[in-house]
Design a protein around this motif. Structure first.
Motif, PDB file in Angstrom:
ATOM      1  N   TYR A 101     110.235 -34.779  71.507  1.00 22.47           N
ATOM      2  CA  TYR A 101     109.672 -35.878  70.727  1.00 22.47           C
ATOM      3  C   TYR A 101     108.827 -36.768  71.613  1.00 22.47           C
ATOM      4  CZ  TYR A 101     113.554 -38.746  72.597  1.00 22.47           C
ATOM      5  OH  TYR A 101     114.441 -39.394  73.419  1.00 22.47           O
ATOM      6  N   VAL A 102     107.986 -37.572  70.974  1.00 19.25           N
ATOM      7  CA  VAL A 102     107.215 -38.585  71.683  1.00 19.25           C
ATOM      8  C   VAL A 102     107.592 -39.948  71.122  1.00 19.25           C
ATOM      9  CG1 VAL A 102     105.294 -37.020  72.143  1.00 19.25           C
ATOM     10  CG2 VAL A 102     105.230 -38.483  70.101  1.00 19.25           C
ATOM     11  N   SER A 103     107.418 -40.972  71.937  1.00 14.93           N
ATOM     12  CA  SER A 103     107.689 -42.341  71.510  1.00 14.93           C
ATOM     13  C   SER A 103     106.668 -43.274  72.146  1.00 14.93           C
ATOM     14  CB  SER A 103     109.106 -42.763  71.910  1.00 14.93           C
ATOM     15  OG  SER A 103     109.339 -44.125  71.584  1.00 14.93           O
ATOM     16  N   PHE A 104     106.317 -44.312  71.402  1.00 17.60           N
ATOM     17  CA  PHE A 104     105.376 -45.324  71.892  1.00 17.60           C
ATOM     18  C   PHE A 104     106.061 -46.685  72.039  1.00 17.60           C
ATOM     19  CE2 PHE A 104     103.018 -42.038  69.718  1.00 17.60           C
ATOM     20  CZ  PHE A 104     101.875 -41.858  70.477  1.00 17.60           C
ATOM     21  N   GLU A 105     107.383 -46.721  71.914  1.00 20.23           N
ATOM     22  CA  GLU A 105     108.127 -47.976  71.989  1.00 20.23           C
ATOM     23  C   GLU A 105     108.226 -48.444  73.441  1.00 20.23           C
ATOM     24  OE1 GLU A 105     109.330 -49.338  68.807  1.00 20.23           O
ATOM     25  OE2 GLU A 105     107.770 -47.835  68.476  1.00 20.23           O
ATOM     26  N   ASP A 106     107.773 -49.669  73.700  1.00 18.82           N
ATOM     27  CA  ASP A 106     107.718 -50.173  75.076  1.00 18.82           C
ATOM     28  C   ASP A 106     109.073 -50.142  75.764  1.00 18.82           C
ATOM     29  OD1 ASP A 106     105.020 -50.631  74.789  1.00 18.82           O
ATOM     30  OD2 ASP A 106     105.237 -52.759  74.315  1.00 18.82           O
ATOM     31  N   ASP A 107     110.128 -50.593  75.063  1.00 19.18           N
ATOM     32  CA  ASP A 107     111.439 -50.646  75.702  1.00 19.18           C
ATOM     33  C   ASP A 107     111.999 -49.246  75.943  1.00 19.18           C
ATOM     34  OD1 ASP A 107     111.668 -50.275  72.950  1.00 19.18           O
ATOM     35  OD2 ASP A 107     113.589 -51.317  72.805  1.00 19.18           O
ATOM     36  N   VAL A 108     111.751 -48.336  75.017  1.00 19.02           N
ATOM     37  CA  VAL A 108     112.208 -46.954  75.183  1.00 19.02           C
ATOM     38  C   VAL A 108     111.533 -46.321  76.392  1.00 19.02           C
ATOM     39  CG1 VAL A 108     112.202 -44.644  74.160  1.00 19.02           C
ATOM     40  CG2 VAL A 108     112.751 -46.634  72.742  1.00 19.02           C
ATOM     41  N   ILE A 109     110.235 -46.540  76.523  1.00 11.20           N
ATOM     42  CA  ILE A 109     109.480 -45.982  77.650  1.00 11.20           C
ATOM     43  C   ILE A 109     109.959 -46.571  78.971  1.00 11.20           C
ATOM     44  CG2 ILE A 109     107.193 -45.857  78.716  1.00 11.20           C
ATOM     45  CD1 ILE A 109     106.032 -45.766  75.860  1.00 11.20           C
ATOM     46  N   SER A 110     110.176 -47.884  78.990  1.00 15.18           N
ATOM     47  CA  SER A 110     110.612 -48.554  80.211  1.00 15.18           C
ATOM     48  C   SER A 110     111.977 -48.061  80.679  1.00 15.18           C
ATOM     49  CB  SER A 110     110.652 -50.065  79.987  1.00 15.18           C
ATOM     50  OG  SER A 110     111.123 -50.737  81.131  1.00 15.18           O
ATOM     51  N   VAL A 111     112.925 -47.970  79.747  1.00  9.39           N
ATOM     52  CA  VAL A 111     114.269 -47.506  80.100  1.00  9.39           C
ATOM     53  C   VAL A 111     114.226 -46.044  80.543  1.00  9.39           C
ATOM     54  CG1 VAL A 111     116.551 -46.968  79.173  1.00  9.39           C
ATOM     55  CG2 VAL A 111     115.469 -49.161  78.642  1.00  9.39           C
ATOM     56  N   ASP A 112     113.473 -45.223  79.832  1.00 10.46           N
ATOM     57  CA  ASP A 112     113.372 -43.818  80.183  1.00 10.46           C
ATOM     58  C   ASP A 112     112.796 -43.639  81.584  1.00 10.46           C
ATOM     59  OD1 ASP A 112     113.285 -40.843  79.165  1.00 10.46           O
ATOM     60  OD2 ASP A 112     111.324 -41.218  80.081  1.00 10.46           O
ATOM     61  N   ARG A 113     111.742 -44.364  81.877  1.00 11.36           N
ATOM     62  CA  ARG A 113     111.099 -44.239  83.187  1.00 11.36           C
ATOM     63  C   ARG A 113     112.073 -44.610  84.303  1.00 11.36           C
ATOM     64  NH1 ARG A 113     106.145 -47.957  83.580  1.00 11.36           N
ATOM     65  NH2 ARG A 113     105.009 -46.248  82.575  1.00 11.36           N
ATOM     66  N   SER A 114     112.800 -45.706  84.105  1.00 15.41           N
ATOM     67  CA  SER A 114     113.745 -46.171  85.124  1.00 15.41           C
ATOM     68  C   SER A 114     114.893 -45.182  85.312  1.00 15.41           C
ATOM     69  CB  SER A 114     114.290 -47.547  84.725  1.00 15.41           C
ATOM     70  OG  SER A 114     115.281 -47.975  85.631  1.00 15.41           O
ATOM     71  N   GLU A 115     115.488 -44.733  84.201  1.00 12.76           N
ATOM     72  CA  GLU A 115     116.636 -43.835  84.289  1.00 12.76           C
ATOM     73  C   GLU A 115     116.251 -42.464  84.835  1.00 12.76           C
ATOM     74  OE1 GLU A 115     118.495 -43.731  80.474  1.00 12.76           O
ATOM     75  OE2 GLU A 115     119.490 -45.679  80.749  1.00 12.76           O
ATOM     76  N   MET A 116     115.105 -41.958  84.398  1.00  8.64           N
ATOM     77  CA  MET A 116     114.682 -40.647  84.873  1.00  8.64           C
ATOM     78  C   MET A 116     114.391 -40.668  86.369  1.00  8.64           C
ATOM     79  SD  MET A 116     114.800 -38.461  82.339  1.00  8.64           S
ATOM     80  CE  MET A 116     113.783 -37.101  82.887  1.00  8.64           C
TER      81      MET A 116
END
Length: 243
Positions: A101-116
């Motif tokens: 899936y893709v997402s454009f949600e700012d908080d989702v992207i930020s958390v994903d980037r940090s955790e990954m």
């Protein structure tokens, strides 16, 4: 132009939905749906399969139950989901799942980037690779992770993805730990891309809680999905919801 579209509400940002009642009441009032399997891969039923060069209209809304949508646009979904009485796929009850899936949600992207980033660095330092587990079952992998953690005295549950080319993305393998003590293994990959609609994250996950699930087909499927969805084309998307 992008900021103006967002201001006018024409961007891909998810609509926030607040359920009117509890999950039982909401299910009772949900319309009956007929969701059909459209194929099979790695012995898993396929429910969504949108080519990366086409826009998707599939979201979690009206498709999945037992999960809170966070603005996802689905390109691929496979899994042995049971259905509830309204015909929706019970997300948390599936033993094995593969999703893109893709997402454009700012908080989702930020958390994903940090955790990954954090988890992939830890995995690299563990000096363990996903290819080490080819030929094993999910239950055997989980037992190995528990034994390794107990011997070390701290959580040792991550491994580096043995994928030749991550296609500009980042990923790792996750195994069972004290918070997920049952048989459990997950392969993750994500990639951030600037699009005409703003920053987008593409997420690929293959996971299983089936002790008898062979890991090799899971690993092969992840590699196939990365190769296929590494560069999803930039199309205007809308209709996602989040709770």
């Amino acid at each position: 132009m992008n900021w103006w579209k967002k201001l006018r509400g024409q961007g891909p940002e998810a609509k926030v939905v607040k359920p009117a009642g509890n999950h039982i009441e909401n299910l009772q009032t949900h319309p009956v749906v007929s969701i059909q399997q459209i194929g099979e891969t790695a012995e898993l039923p396929v429910w969504v399969d949108v080519p990366p060069e086409e826009p998707t209209t599939s979201t979690f809304n009206g498709l999945l139950w037992e999960v809170e949508p966070m603005g996802e646009y689905l390109y691929f979904l496979a899994g042995n989901f049971p259905k509830n009485e309204r015909g929706l796929l019970r997300y948390a009850s599936a033993k094995t799942i593969a999703e893109v899936y893709v997402s454009f949600e700012d908080d989702v992207i930020s958390v994903d980037r940090s955790e990954m980033q954090r988890s992939s660095e830890i995995a690299h330092n563990e000096m363990t690779y996903s290819s080490d587990f080819i030929g094993m079952q999910a239950g055997e992998i989980s037992a190995f992770a528990h034994d390794r953690t107990q011997s070390a005295g701290y959580a040792r549950r991550l491994a580096t993805l043995s994928v030749k080319d991550l296609r500009g993305g980042i990923g790792y393998m996750e195994q069972a730990d004290e918070f997920n003590p049952g048989p459990w293994v997950r392969l993750l990959w994500s990639k951030n891309t600037e699009t005409s609609q703003g920053l987008r994250v593409t997420k690929i996950a293959v996971r299983s809680s089936d002790a008898d699930q062979q890991f090799g087909p899971m690993h092969d499927l992840l590699t196939t999905l990365i190769d296929r969805y590494q560069n999803i084309e930039d199309h205007p998307l809308s209709g996602a919801v989040r709770m």
